[in-house]
Design a protein around this motif. Structure first.
Motif, PDB file in Angstrom:
ATOM      1  N   ASN A 153       0.821  -1.212   0.000  1.00  0.00           N
ATOM      2  CA  ASN A 153       0.000   0.000   0.000  1.00  0.00           C
ATOM      3  C   ASN A 153       0.858   1.266   0.000  1.00  0.00           C
ATOM      4  O   ASN A 153       0.637   2.189   0.794  1.00  0.00           O
ATOM      5  CB  ASN A 153      -0.936   0.003   1.215  1.00  0.00           C
ATOM      6  N   TYR A 154       1.820   1.314  -0.885  1.00  0.00           N
ATOM      7  CA  TYR A 154       2.609   2.539  -1.023  1.00  0.00           C
ATOM      8  C   TYR A 154       2.852   2.843  -2.493  1.00  0.00           C
ATOM      9  O   TYR A 154       2.786   1.967  -3.362  1.00  0.00           O
ATOM     10  CB  TYR A 154       3.943   2.430  -0.273  1.00  0.00           C
ATOM     11  N   THR A 155       3.071   4.122  -2.757  1.00  0.00           N
ATOM     12  CA  THR A 155       3.444   4.581  -4.092  1.00  0.00           C
ATOM     13  C   THR A 155       4.595   5.572  -3.925  1.00  0.00           C
ATOM     14  O   THR A 155       4.929   5.962  -2.802  1.00  0.00           O
ATOM     15  CB  THR A 155       2.268   5.270  -4.810  1.00  0.00           C
ATOM     16  N   GLN A 156       5.182   5.972  -5.028  1.00  0.00           N
ATOM     17  CA  GLN A 156       6.301   6.915  -4.982  1.00  0.00           C
ATOM     18  C   GLN A 156       5.985   8.167  -5.792  1.00  0.00           C
ATOM     19  O   GLN A 156       5.187   8.135  -6.728  1.00  0.00           O
ATOM     20  CB  GLN A 156       7.565   6.242  -5.525  1.00  0.00           C
ATOM     21  N   LEU A 157       6.612   9.265  -5.394  1.00  0.00           N
ATOM     22  CA  LEU A 157       6.505  10.503  -6.152  1.00  0.00           C
ATOM     23  C   LEU A 157       7.875  11.159  -6.211  1.00  0.00           C
ATOM     24  O   LEU A 157       8.669  11.044  -5.273  1.00  0.00           O
ATOM     25  CB  LEU A 157       5.461  11.446  -5.547  1.00  0.00           C
ATOM     26  N   GLN A 158       8.129  11.804  -7.334  1.00  0.00           N
ATOM     27  CA  GLN A 158       9.446  12.387  -7.558  1.00  0.00           C
ATOM     28  C   GLN A 158       9.323  13.903  -7.714  1.00  0.00           C
ATOM     29  O   GLN A 158       8.591  14.374  -8.591  1.00  0.00           O
ATOM     30  CB  GLN A 158      10.103  11.809  -8.826  1.00  0.00           C
ATOM     31  N   PRO A 159      10.007  14.688  -6.864  1.00  0.00           N
ATOM     32  CA  PRO A 159       9.993  16.141  -7.028  1.00  0.00           C
ATOM     33  C   PRO A 159      10.768  16.547  -8.274  1.00  0.00           C
ATOM     34  O   PRO A 159      11.829  15.982  -8.564  1.00  0.00           O
ATOM     35  CB  PRO A 159      10.677  16.655  -5.757  1.00  0.00           C
ATOM     36  N   VAL A 160      10.220  17.509  -9.025  1.00  0.00           N
ATOM     37  CA  VAL A 160      10.865  17.991 -10.243  1.00  0.00           C
ATOM     38  C   VAL A 160      11.116  19.490 -10.080  1.00  0.00           C
ATOM     39  O   VAL A 160      10.175  20.286 -10.090  1.00  0.00           O
ATOM     40  CB  VAL A 160       9.985  17.734 -11.487  1.00  0.00           C
ATOM     41  N   SER A 161      12.369  19.864  -9.909  1.00  0.00           N
ATOM     42  CA  SER A 161      12.701  21.254  -9.603  1.00  0.00           C
ATOM     43  C   SER A 161      12.367  22.199 -10.756  1.00  0.00           C
ATOM     44  O   SER A 161      11.982  23.352 -10.525  1.00  0.00           O
ATOM     45  CB  SER A 161      14.186  21.383  -9.240  1.00  0.00           C
ATOM     46  N   THR A 162      12.487  21.737 -11.981  1.00  0.00           N
ATOM     47  CA  THR A 162      12.254  22.613 -13.141  1.00  0.00           C
ATOM     48  C   THR A 162      10.792  23.038 -13.255  1.00  0.00           C
ATOM     49  O   THR A 162      10.492  24.158 -13.656  1.00  0.00           O
ATOM     50  CB  THR A 162      12.694  21.926 -14.441  1.00  0.00           C
ATOM     51  N   THR A 163       9.889  22.142 -12.916  1.00  0.00           N
ATOM     52  CA  THR A 163       8.454  22.461 -12.990  1.00  0.00           C
ATOM     53  C   THR A 163       7.873  22.816 -11.626  1.00  0.00           C
ATOM     54  O   THR A 163       6.701  23.193 -11.519  1.00  0.00           O
ATOM     55  CB  THR A 163       7.667  21.267 -13.554  1.00  0.00           C
ATOM     56  N   LYS A 164       8.678  22.677 -10.569  1.00  0.00           N
ATOM     57  CA  LYS A 164       8.241  22.925  -9.191  1.00  0.00           C
ATOM     58  C   LYS A 164       6.995  22.099  -8.860  1.00  0.00           C
ATOM     59  O   LYS A 164       6.035  22.590  -8.258  1.00  0.00           O
ATOM     60  CB  LYS A 164       7.981  24.419  -8.965  1.00  0.00           C
ATOM     61  N   SER A 165       7.045  20.841  -9.278  1.00  0.00           N
ATOM     62  CA  SER A 165       5.931  19.938  -9.015  1.00  0.00           C
ATOM     63  C   SER A 165       6.474  18.521  -8.842  1.00  0.00           C
ATOM     64  O   SER A 165       7.653  18.346  -8.507  1.00  0.00           O
ATOM     65  CB  SER A 165       4.932  20.002 -10.174  1.00  0.00           C
ATOM     66  N   PHE A 166       5.618  17.535  -9.067  1.00  0.00           N
ATOM     67  CA  PHE A 166       5.990  16.139  -8.871  1.00  0.00           C
ATOM     68  C   PHE A 166       5.518  15.311 -10.059  1.00  0.00           C
ATOM     69  O   PHE A 166       4.602  15.699 -10.795  1.00  0.00           O
ATOM     70  CB  PHE A 166       5.350  15.576  -7.596  1.00  0.00           C
ATOM     71  N   THR A 167       6.134  14.164 -10.207  1.00  0.00           N
ATOM     72  CA  THR A 167       5.648  13.145 -11.120  1.00  0.00           C
ATOM     73  C   THR A 167       5.533  11.838 -10.342  1.00  0.00           C
ATOM     74  O   THR A 167       6.000  11.742  -9.203  1.00  0.00           O
ATOM     75  CB  THR A 167       6.606  12.943 -12.320  1.00  0.00           C
ATOM     76  N   GLY A 168       4.913  10.850 -10.961  1.00  0.00           N
ATOM     77  CA  GLY A 168       4.824   9.542 -10.331  1.00  0.00           C
ATOM     78  C   GLY A 168       3.426   9.175  -9.881  1.00  0.00           C
ATOM     79  O   GLY A 168       2.560  10.045  -9.720  1.00  0.00           O
ATOM     80  N   LYS A 169       3.213   7.878  -9.669  1.00  0.00           N
ATOM     81  CA  LYS A 169       1.893   7.385  -9.263  1.00  0.00           C
ATOM     82  C   LYS A 169       1.449   7.971  -7.926  1.00  0.00           C
ATOM     83  O   LYS A 169       0.265   8.227  -7.714  1.00  0.00           O
ATOM     84  CB  LYS A 169       1.931   5.854  -9.178  1.00  0.00           C
ATOM     85  N   GLY A 170       2.408   8.178  -7.032  1.00  0.00           N
ATOM     86  CA  GLY A 170       2.062   8.734  -5.723  1.00  0.00           C
ATOM     87  C   GLY A 170       1.470  10.125  -5.832  1.00  0.00           C
ATOM     88  O   GLY A 170       0.495  10.460  -5.151  1.00  0.00           O
TER      89      GLY A 170
END
Length: 373
Positions: free
Chosen positions: A31-48
């Motif tokens: 029951n976990y997912t991951q998310l990746q911070p993206v400095s260029t867009t100041k947001s996140f990607t990933g299933k989380g």
């Protein structure tokens, strides 16, 4: 015979402990997912991230329980308000300082704002950190209504008194406010002492309350006096009563709106808080529940620049899946169901409160400390 019985008992306890450990490990791993911070867009990607955005859009109120003074929490908050539309924002600052800063952001020209920051930037409580202030500016510019819910900080008395001096119509009050500011500046420069703690502050506050002054002045002076008492008496219960009282007074402004709350993680659980009291997270949960709506409780925790041994020990089962610099989003609701069914026992009371009080735990493998202005 006694030795055999003791060995049998120890074997049973060991098996139970192993089974509990295996169960929580299994629930977490599934029951976990991951998310990746993206400095260029100041947001996140990933299933989380996709999962969190979906959940936040479906909730009436979203509560972020933060670890204070990090760069990562403001980064996350800024990404949230860019991805989810909110009407209101509540944060851990007193209502009067909040409104003063909000008004300055809306009305001052850039050069005037720089002068204001230079003079009072140390008086902004949690907004004295650059990263947090930038998020707050973003919120104001987006037209989101902001509200403070907290006692008056030891750092904020000068700012509030300076504004009262500008608006009062009472000549005697002007003199007293001026004397208070002079004394506060003197103490800060000479002794590094907080004026709010002094007898002079109490005496002059009482003298002002005895005068014919406006209702807003009276309200703020009474709040200053109450905050002084909370600090000196170390009365945490009274502090939480104040926070809940502020939220209830503002209830008409938020009970049927889309709301974002950002407070320390000790305040935001839907059940008993980490400080063993039913806090604002519980209040918001019950208000939304009573209106047939839902609140989403998210806690953000992680490791600082140096390892926290106690935290590592508490999160041992969660850390088994942390294998990269990604942020890890743990859905705690399956663990809650297992606890409620009597299948899972959590020995750590602090971890139990975290699991039962939050829908998601976001674990940041490495926090970085935010800088003051």
């Amino acid at each position: 015979m006694k030795k055999i019985k003791l060995l049998a008992l120890l074997f049973c306890v060991s098996n139970i402990s192993f089974a509990q450990s295996s169960l929580i490990d299994s629930l977490i791993q599934n029951n976990y997912t991951q998310l990746q911070p993206v400095s260029t867009t100041k947001s996140f990607t990933g299933k989380g991230w996709d999962l969190l955005v979906k959940e936040m859009r479906n909730a009436n109120s979203v509560l972020i329980g933060e670890t204070h003074f990090t760069n990562e929490v403001p980064f996350f908050t800024a990404a949230v308000i860019d991805s989810v539309k909110f009407d209101n924002y509540f944060h851990e600052i007193d209502p009067y300082t909040n409104k003063i800063i909000e008004a300055k952001i809306k009305s001052l020209a850039p050069n005037q704002m720089r002068d204001f920051l230079e003079k009072y930037k140390s008086n902004f409580s949690f907004l004295s950190r650059g990263a947090d202030f930038e998020v707050y500016e973003k919120l104001v510019h987006k037209g989101i209504n902001t509200f403070g819910a907290e006692q008056i900080s030891v750092f904020s008395d000068r700012l509030i008194i300076s504004e009262l001096l500008k608006v009062t119509k009472n000549k005697q009050a002007k003199e007293i406010y001026t004397q208070m500011l002079q004394k506060a500046d003197e103490l800060m420069l000479k002794d590094k002492t907080f004026y709010i703690f002094t007898d002079d502050c109490l005496e002059k506050t009482n003298a002002l309350l005895a005068l014919s002054i406006s209702a807003p002045e009276r309200t703020q002076l009474e709040a200053l006096k109450l905050s002084r008492g909370i600090y000196l008496e170390r009365n945490h219960h009274l502090r939480i009563q104040l926070l809940k009282s502020i939220l209830l007074k503002e209830l008409p402004n938020w009970e049927n709106k889309k709301n974002l709350f950002k407070f320390g993680a000790g305040h935001t659980p839907k059940g008993e808080s980490l400080l063993k009291i039913f806090d604002i997270g519980n209040l918001v949960f019950n208000v939304e529940d009573g209106n047939f709506r839902n609140s989403l409780h998210i806690m953000i925790d992680g490791q600082g620049e140096t390892e926290d041994v106690e935290s590592t020990k508490m999160y041992v089962s969660f850390l088994k899946v942390v294998q990269s610099d990604d942020w890890y989003c743990f859905d705690l609701r399956p663990l809650q169901k297992s606890i409620a069914a009597g299948k899972l026992t959590i020995e750590s009371q602090q971890l139990l409160r975290i699991i039962k009080g939050n829908d998601y735990l976001i674990y940041v493998p490495k926090f970085t400390k935010s800088e003051k202005f």
